[in-house]
Design a protein around this motif. Structure first.
Motif, PDB file in Angstrom:
ATOM      1  N   GLY A 452       9.479  30.656 -23.361  1.00  0.00           N
ATOM      2  CA  GLY A 452       9.847  29.928 -24.900  1.00  0.00           C
ATOM      3  C   GLY A 452      11.430  29.226 -24.618  1.00  0.00           C
ATOM      4  N   ARG A 453      11.639  29.274 -26.115  1.00  0.00           N
ATOM      5  CA  ARG A 453      12.472  28.440 -26.485  1.00  0.00           C
ATOM      6  C   ARG A 453      14.476  29.353 -27.231  1.00  0.00           C
ATOM      7  NH1 ARG A 453      13.571  25.226 -31.221  1.00  0.00           N
ATOM      8  NH2 ARG A 453      11.791  25.842 -32.787  1.00  0.00           N
ATOM      9  N   LEU A 454      14.840  28.966 -27.187  1.00  0.00           N
ATOM     10  CA  LEU A 454      16.233  30.288 -28.270  1.00  0.00           C
ATOM     11  C   LEU A 454      15.766  29.395 -29.266  1.00  0.00           C
ATOM     12  CD1 LEU A 454      19.361  29.904 -25.927  1.00  0.00           C
ATOM     13  CD2 LEU A 454      17.004  31.718 -25.867  1.00  0.00           C
ATOM     14  N   VAL A 455      15.879  30.257 -30.880  1.00  0.00           N
ATOM     15  CA  VAL A 455      16.552  30.047 -31.671  1.00  0.00           C
ATOM     16  C   VAL A 455      17.447  30.350 -32.964  1.00  0.00           C
ATOM     17  CG1 VAL A 455      13.913  29.086 -32.156  1.00  0.00           C
ATOM     18  CG2 VAL A 455      14.863  31.584 -32.875  1.00  0.00           C
ATOM     19  N   GLU A 456      18.122  30.264 -33.467  1.00  0.00           N
ATOM     20  CA  GLU A 456      19.024  30.558 -34.100  1.00  0.00           C
ATOM     21  C   GLU A 456      19.175  31.803 -33.896  1.00  0.00           C
ATOM     22  OE1 GLU A 456      22.576  29.797 -35.336  1.00  0.00           O
ATOM     23  OE2 GLU A 456      22.032  28.440 -33.745  1.00  0.00           O
ATOM     24  N   ALA A 457      19.692  32.615 -33.692  1.00  0.00           N
ATOM     25  CA  ALA A 457      19.842  34.574 -33.794  1.00  0.00           C
ATOM     26  C   ALA A 457      19.635  34.576 -35.176  1.00  0.00           C
ATOM     27  CB  ALA A 457      21.343  35.200 -33.425  1.00  0.00           C
ATOM     28  N   GLN A 458      19.212  35.509 -35.646  1.00  0.00           N
ATOM     29  CA  GLN A 458      19.407  36.080 -37.085  1.00  0.00           C
ATOM     30  C   GLN A 458      19.802  37.177 -37.638  1.00  0.00           C
ATOM     31  OE1 GLN A 458      15.215  34.197 -38.386  1.00  0.00           O
ATOM     32  NE2 GLN A 458      15.461  32.436 -38.966  1.00  0.00           N
ATOM     33  N   GLN A 459      19.033  38.279 -36.401  1.00  0.00           N
ATOM     34  CA  GLN A 459      18.984  39.670 -36.798  1.00  0.00           C
ATOM     35  C   GLN A 459      19.478  39.829 -35.590  1.00  0.00           C
ATOM     36  OE1 GLN A 459      15.910  40.528 -39.280  1.00  0.00           O
ATOM     37  NE2 GLN A 459      17.081  41.657 -40.265  1.00  0.00           N
TER      38      GLN A 459
END
Ligand code: 5AD
Ligand code: SF4
Length: 463
Positions: A452-459
């Motif tokens: 995986g790759r980190l993405v902006e946290a939304q919830q």
């Protein structure tokens, strides 16, 4: 309680300070939990944990009896432990050897007979009495089903112990089984179904969360049969657990099809912290074999639960256990199992060859399936399940979900955690992401994990 004392076994002298404990767990998650609690007892008694058995003054094997090879493995471990004990004795160091768990419960004195280096044999309902048993000074067997509450007598784990175990914690909520499937030893080794009071479970979860645990798996032999004295059921317990500070993700295992109520299925819609994952053993797809197994449900009832679970939560990952070669299983029965697997499409599953367990009804059956037939069916079933597992994994490419990273990965800068669907996920992430829910996008699939790759946290708190 009665403690049976074997006069033949040698005495073990009292120990000095700075003692070390080595605990090895076999079998299921319930044993992992019990092993942690036995470690907590030893820590409270002044021991330090060691991963080196040769360095241990106290060695605990927490055993599993569910399949043949499990107890064979124990006796081979005990043979090795005996040699270590002898080597240590030559250096003037004594070692206490404990056999706990389901083989202890089932075989009792037989263990002392087969391996006289053992000091204590203690069943799964009695291990809270370990300090007394260790002080007995002679070999002891304690396998009676006592009436006192084991959980009340257990020490709470220290903050240090919780941290060392990582952010993912098991909590036993229910023990034992009244189902008496014809192949299974659990009702005999773990006793009757019993649920812990919800208040005590929630207090334990709150304590673990306070010490840093974030992902909780509520475990029981029949976890969805959970019902405490006040009438609280698993869905309610999961809802209450979700409200506790620090609880980020919840799971439960293992469930029985006959206890799968609507409230629990609905919990997968209503409880945002509950992971979309259901381990629901079916054992066979043949109604004839399910009946002979005393499962009290047929294949259609199982498929109906699967359909309802998927209607409620379309992305739910389904997992199961299968037994091939149960006495009397024909090729037609086995093909019914393959057909059920094809209809469901599992995210992962375990398949076992039937193994005859002494004392269970199926062990008496005349029509045992030859070993080479079991072997061949196991291979076919495992191939089908492996294909489904890989297909499920591939289908998550591009998906975004929350992962609570809990340890460092193989390469520098990498962390590892589990997807909501229980897949291992690794990604480049800062060390301080451990213990927090990170949003991850799946970019590749490996044989046993997702990249995986980190993405902006939304919830941040949702699955
Ligand atoms: N032989 C083979 N597998 C067994 N299991 C339980 N008892 C036996 C046995 N006698 C499997 C079942 C169960 C899992 C924990 O172990 O599939 O769900
Ligand atoms: Fe064993 Fe059946 Fe009980 Fe599961 S439900 S623990 S397989 S007796």
């Amino acid at each position: 309680m009665s403690i049976r004392v074997s006069p033949s076994a040698e005495a073990t002298p009292a120990e000095a300070r700075e003692k070390r404990v080595f605990v090895k767990s076999f079998g299921c998650q319930m044993n992992v939990y019990d092993s942690q609690r036995m470690t907590d007892i030893a820590l409270k008694e002044g021991y330090r944990e060691t991963a080196d058995i040769a360095d241990a003054d106290l060695v605990v094997f927490n055993t599993c009896h569910i399949r043949e090879r499990a107890s064979e493995k124990l006796y081979s471990e005990l043979g090795k432990a005996r040699e270590i004990k002898q080597d240590r004795a030559a250096l003037g160091r004594s070692t206490q050897l404990v056999v706990a768990g389901c083989v202890a419960q089932a075989e009792g004195n037989e263990i002392l007979r087969r391996q006289n280096a053992v000091d204590v044999v203690v069943g799964p309902q009695n291990y809270h009495r370990l300090p007394d048993l260790l002080r007995a000074g002679r070999a002891v067997v304690d396998t009676d089903f006592g009436l006192d509450d084991k959980f009340d007598a257990l020490p709470a784990p220290s903050r240090q112990a919780v941290r060392a175990r990582g952010v993912s914690a098991f909590v036993t909520v229910q023990e034992g089984c009244d189902k008496f499937c014809a192949f299974c030893v659990v009702p005999y080794t773990r006793g009757a179904e019993a649920s812990r009071p919800a208040g005590k479970i929630l207090a334990e979860i709150a304590r673990l969360a306070e010490a840093g645990a974030r992902e909780f798996t509520l475990i029981g032999q029949n976890v969805n049969a959970y019902r405490d004295g006040e009438g609280e059921v698993l869905a309610g317990l999961l809802a209450a657990a979700a409200r506790l500070p620090g609880v980020v993700r919840l799971r439960y295992s293992t469930s029985h099809p006959n206890d799968m109520d609507e409230a629990l299925i609905e919990a997968h819609v209503d409880n945002p912290k509950l992971a979309p994952y259901l381990h629901l053993p079916v054992q066979s797809g043949s109604d004839r074999i399910l009946k002979a197994m005393n499962r009290r449900h047929d294949a259609a009832a199982y498929l109906d639960i699967v359909a309802r679970a998927r209607r409620a939560r379309p992305d739910i990952a389904l997992s199961s256990d299968f037994i091939v070669g149960f006495p009397g299983e024909t090729e037609v029965d086995f093909e019914a199992t393959l057909s059920l697997v094809r209809q469901v499409g599992f995210a992962s599953a375990f398949a076992f060859k039937y193994s005859s367990r002494p004392g269970t009804p199926a062990a008496e059956a005349g029509d045992q399936v030859p070993a080479h037939v079991k072997e061949e069916r196991l291979k076919r079933l495992q191939e089908l399940l492996e294909g489904q597992r890989q297909a499920f994994n591939r289908a998550t490419i591009g998906a975004r979900f929350g992962v609570i990273f809990d340890k460092t990965g193989r390469h520098p800068g990498q962390l590892i955690g589990r997807s909501p669907y229980m897949q291992a996920v690794f990604a480049d992430a800062p060390p301080d992401a451990i213990g927090r829910m990170s949003q991850v996008e799946v970019i590749d699939v490996r044989p046993n994990s997702l990249k995986g790759r980190l993405v902006e946290a939304q919830q941040s708190e949702e699955t």
